[in-house]
Design a protein around this motif. Structure first.
Motif, PDB file in Angstrom:
ATOM      1  N   THR A 182       0.813  -1.220   0.000  1.00 50.22           N
ATOM      2  CA  THR A 182       0.000   0.000   0.000  1.00 50.22           C
ATOM      3  C   THR A 182       0.844   1.267   0.000  1.00 50.22           C
ATOM      4  OG1 THR A 182      -0.103   0.070   2.419  1.00 50.22           O
ATOM      5  CG2 THR A 182      -1.940  -1.012   1.292  1.00 50.22           C
ATOM      6  N   ILE A 183       0.232   2.299  -0.548  1.00 48.85           N
ATOM      7  CA  ILE A 183       0.676   3.675  -0.349  1.00 48.85           C
ATOM      8  C   ILE A 183      -0.349   4.251   0.617  1.00 48.85           C
ATOM      9  CG2 ILE A 183       1.140   5.897  -1.452  1.00 48.85           C
ATOM     10  CD1 ILE A 183       1.489   4.296  -4.082  1.00 48.85           C
ATOM     11  N   ALA A 184      -0.015   4.168   1.904  1.00 48.85           N
ATOM     12  CA  ALA A 184      -0.970   4.554   2.951  1.00 48.85           C
ATOM     13  C   ALA A 184      -0.651   5.973   3.400  1.00 48.85           C
ATOM     14  CB  ALA A 184      -0.883   3.580   4.127  1.00 48.85           C
ATOM     15  N   VAL A 185      -1.660   6.824   3.348  1.00 43.94           N
ATOM     16  CA  VAL A 185      -1.402   8.249   3.600  1.00 43.94           C
ATOM     17  C   VAL A 185      -2.223   8.778   4.777  1.00 43.94           C
ATOM     18  CG1 VAL A 185      -0.844   8.645   1.170  1.00 43.94           C
ATOM     19  CG2 VAL A 185      -3.179   9.042   1.972  1.00 43.94           C
ATOM     20  N   ARG A 226      -3.695   2.336  -3.203  1.00 43.17           N
ATOM     21  CA  ARG A 226      -3.749   3.489  -2.317  1.00 43.17           C
ATOM     22  C   ARG A 226      -4.542   3.093  -1.070  1.00 43.17           C
ATOM     23  NH1 ARG A 226      -6.365   8.251  -4.378  1.00 43.17           N
ATOM     24  NH2 ARG A 226      -7.237   7.157  -6.169  1.00 43.17           N
ATOM     25  N   ALA A 227      -4.214   3.726   0.043  1.00 40.80           N
ATOM     26  CA  ALA A 227      -4.916   3.450   1.297  1.00 40.80           C
ATOM     27  C   ALA A 227      -4.873   4.701   2.158  1.00 40.80           C
ATOM     28  CB  ALA A 227      -4.270   2.281   2.034  1.00 40.80           C
ATOM     29  N   ARG A 228      -5.793   4.753   3.107  1.00 44.23           N
ATOM     30  CA  ARG A 228      -5.899   5.924   3.977  1.00 44.23           C
ATOM     31  C   ARG A 228      -5.751   5.459   5.425  1.00 44.23           C
ATOM     32  NH1 ARG A 228      -9.880   8.771   6.623  1.00 44.23           N
ATOM     33  NH2 ARG A 228     -11.446   7.161   6.193  1.00 44.23           N
ATOM     34  N   LEU A 229      -4.806   6.031   6.137  1.00 44.63           N
ATOM     35  CA  LEU A 229      -4.637   5.701   7.559  1.00 44.63           C
ATOM     36  C   LEU A 229      -5.851   6.171   8.343  1.00 44.63           C
ATOM     37  CD1 LEU A 229      -0.888   6.576   8.149  1.00 44.63           C
ATOM     38  CD2 LEU A 229      -1.950   4.359   8.620  1.00 44.63           C
ATOM     39  N   ALA A 238      14.279   1.115  -0.365  1.00 46.17           N
ATOM     40  CA  ALA A 238      14.732  -0.276  -0.486  1.00 46.17           C
ATOM     41  C   ALA A 238      14.708  -0.786  -1.923  1.00 46.17           C
ATOM     42  CB  ALA A 238      13.862  -1.178   0.398  1.00 46.17           C
ATOM     43  N   PHE A 239      13.688  -0.402  -2.696  1.00 47.18           N
ATOM     44  CA  PHE A 239      13.488  -1.014  -4.009  1.00 47.18           C
ATOM     45  C   PHE A 239      13.066   0.029  -5.040  1.00 47.18           C
ATOM     46  CE2 PHE A 239      12.135  -4.121  -0.729  1.00 47.18           C
ATOM     47  CZ  PHE A 239      13.190  -5.018  -0.879  1.00 47.18           C
ATOM     48  N   GLY A 240      13.411  -0.263  -6.279  1.00 49.93           N
ATOM     49  CA  GLY A 240      13.020   0.624  -7.366  1.00 49.93           C
ATOM     50  C   GLY A 240      11.523   0.814  -7.476  1.00 49.93           C
ATOM     51  N   THR A 241      10.765  -0.233  -7.174  1.00 57.96           N
ATOM     52  CA  THR A 241       9.311  -0.101  -7.285  1.00 57.96           C
ATOM     53  C   THR A 241       8.750   0.843  -6.221  1.00 57.96           C
ATOM     54  OG1 THR A 241       9.018  -2.093  -5.950  1.00 57.96           O
ATOM     55  CG2 THR A 241       8.978  -2.359  -8.349  1.00 57.96           C
ATOM     56  N   VAL A 242       9.410   0.910  -5.068  1.00 57.85           N
ATOM     57  CA  VAL A 242       8.957   1.836  -4.017  1.00 57.85           C
ATOM     58  C   VAL A 242       9.170   3.277  -4.484  1.00 57.85           C
ATOM     59  CG1 VAL A 242       9.409   2.635  -1.655  1.00 57.85           C
ATOM     60  CG2 VAL A 242       9.347   0.169  -2.170  1.00 57.85           C
ATOM     61  N   ALA A 243      10.349   3.542  -5.031  1.00 56.51           N
ATOM     62  CA  ALA A 243      10.628   4.884  -5.546  1.00 56.51           C
ATOM     63  C   ALA A 243       9.668   5.236  -6.682  1.00 56.51           C
ATOM     64  CB  ALA A 243      12.074   4.950  -6.037  1.00 56.51           C
ATOM     65  N   ALA A 244       9.430   4.280  -7.583  1.00 55.36           N
ATOM     66  CA  ALA A 244       8.540   4.540  -8.718  1.00 55.36           C
ATOM     67  C   ALA A 244       7.117   4.814  -8.251  1.00 55.36           C
ATOM     68  CB  ALA A 244       8.564   3.349  -9.677  1.00 55.36           C
ATOM     69  N   ALA A 245       6.640   4.024  -7.297  1.00 55.92           N
ATOM     70  CA  ALA A 245       5.282   4.216  -6.786  1.00 55.92           C
ATOM     71  C   ALA A 245       5.145   5.581  -6.117  1.00 55.92           C
ATOM     72  CB  ALA A 245       4.927   3.101  -5.797  1.00 55.92           C
ATOM     73  N   LEU A 246       6.144   5.959  -5.331  1.00 53.73           N
ATOM     74  CA  LEU A 246       6.077   7.248  -4.634  1.00 53.73           C
ATOM     75  C   LEU A 246       6.122   8.413  -5.623  1.00 53.73           C
ATOM     76  CD1 LEU A 246       8.367   6.427  -1.573  1.00 53.73           C
ATOM     77  CD2 LEU A 246       5.902   6.912  -1.499  1.00 53.73           C
ATOM     78  N   ARG A 247       7.005   8.314  -6.626  1.00 55.35           N
ATOM     79  CA  ARG A 247       7.075   9.391  -7.627  1.00 55.35           C
ATOM     80  C   ARG A 247       5.741   9.551  -8.349  1.00 55.35           C
ATOM     81  NH1 ARG A 247      11.636   6.848  -9.735  1.00 55.35           N
ATOM     82  NH2 ARG A 247      13.456   7.319  -8.451  1.00 55.35           N
ATOM     83  N   LEU A 248       5.157   8.424  -8.771  1.00 55.57           N
ATOM     84  CA  LEU A 248       3.866   8.479  -9.466  1.00 55.57           C
ATOM     85  C   LEU A 248       2.781   9.019  -8.537  1.00 55.57           C
ATOM     86  CD1 LEU A 248       4.010   5.052 -11.340  1.00 55.57           C
ATOM     87  CD2 LEU A 248       3.884   7.311 -12.423  1.00 55.57           C
ATOM     88  N   TYR A 249       2.847   8.622  -7.278  1.00 56.52           N
ATOM     89  CA  TYR A 249       1.837   9.078  -6.333  1.00 56.52           C
ATOM     90  C   TYR A 249       1.887  10.602  -6.166  1.00 56.52           C
ATOM     91  CZ  TYR A 249      -0.834   9.964  -2.184  1.00 56.52           C
ATOM     92  OH  TYR A 249      -1.749  10.492  -1.319  1.00 56.52           O
TER      93      TYR A 249
END
Lengths: 187, 187
Positions: free
Chosen positions: A49-52, A122-125, A153-164
């Motif tokens: 998740t991208i929990a915000v 995506r997720a909401r805290l 840690a991983f390229g996918t984490v960076a990619a997900a955050l940039r897109l987010y």
């Protein structure tokens, strides 16, 4: 390219395996000449998740290898019997002790060199009562500008955050698909 | 719920396996007490296309079980070393002999009762020189109104087609996520 190595013994009957192209197939597989079993190997889904919380995103600092000590979105291997969404929720609970309301599918990242497909929602805290689980050293909220970009840690984490953050800046959230390749330094 | 049964023998060393919760884990796994290997089982990605020629969609009639004789979108298990997009393209070539230009990710369907995630991409046929591969009895183009809705092989095929025609009617194609459950008649 690092592909998972074939098995040596048949998991059904224990006989040593033969690596060959089965009849009607196009690829080499681990085949058992004793019981006839063919042992296919497939890429594995990783879900998270991208929990915000308002402007901030939840990251976990890894207590396990690979990438011990680096920061990641809460994510892990999908388990049999669950959906991608259920798996992403479970990993968020296990790794970050977080209570979230799940949102829509955000991204599908192919990572062929590690035989994985990373799927983030995506997720909401729902509250700030999060805490590191056994696989995390720390759990913290970060704004776009405090994200430890050099310690992800991983390229996918960076990619997900940039897109987010890019989507958030436009106030239009999409569902993204990308294929990620190994870092250029990895040969 | 039908979950893939555990293995009986260690694929690394051939020793009979023990089903138990490994240290630090939360679930039962197939564990080898001889060599220490833990044999995880994860859901498998299935990848395919919604390949179109003008108003028509390409379907294959299955020459293999399960669902022999029923119609499907070209799709199959993702192989290690490829991306979801590459796998979807490969399956379209193998099952339908079709030449396509790949389009964007269209849908991600969770099918937890069969431990699969079905991922479809939109695609555009480049010509009409398609022909059934070894796993297909027939390959044909169908309009929305000629689709053999009662003879579709899988729930995810029907769901993908319904979403496709719905999006097309609105002239806005999205990226969809759904979880599919077993038919009510299956107990």
């Amino acid at each position: 390219m690092l592909l998972r190595s074939g098995s040596r013994f048949c998991s059904a009957c224990g006989t040593p395996l033969t690596r060959r192209v089965p009849t009607g197939d196009l690829r080499e597989r681990d085949c058992c000449d004793a019981c006839g079993a063919i042992h296919y190997v497939n890429p594995r889904p990783v879900v998270g998740t991208i929990a915000v919380w308002d402007e901030q995103v939840l990251l976990c600092r890894r207590a396990i290898e690979p990438r011990h000590g680096f920061w990641t979105l809460p994510a892990g291997f999908m388990e049999v019997g669950e959906s991608t969404l259920e798996g992403a929720l479970r990993e968020t609970q296990e790794e970050a002790g977080a209570h979230v309301e799940m949102g829509p599918l955000f991204s599908v990242f192919d990572v062929p060199h590690v035989e994985q497909v990373h799927i983030f929602f995506r997720a909401r805290l729902l509250d700030l009562n999060f805490a590191p689980g056994p696989e995390s050293l720390d759990v913290q909220l970060f704004t776009e500008h405090t994200i430890p970009w050099d310690d992800l840690a991983f390229g996918t984490v960076a990619a997900a955050l940039r897109l987010y953050f890019s989507d958030r800046a436009r106030a239009v959230f999409g569902t993204h698909h990308q294929t990620l390749f190994p870092p250029a330094t990895s040969t």
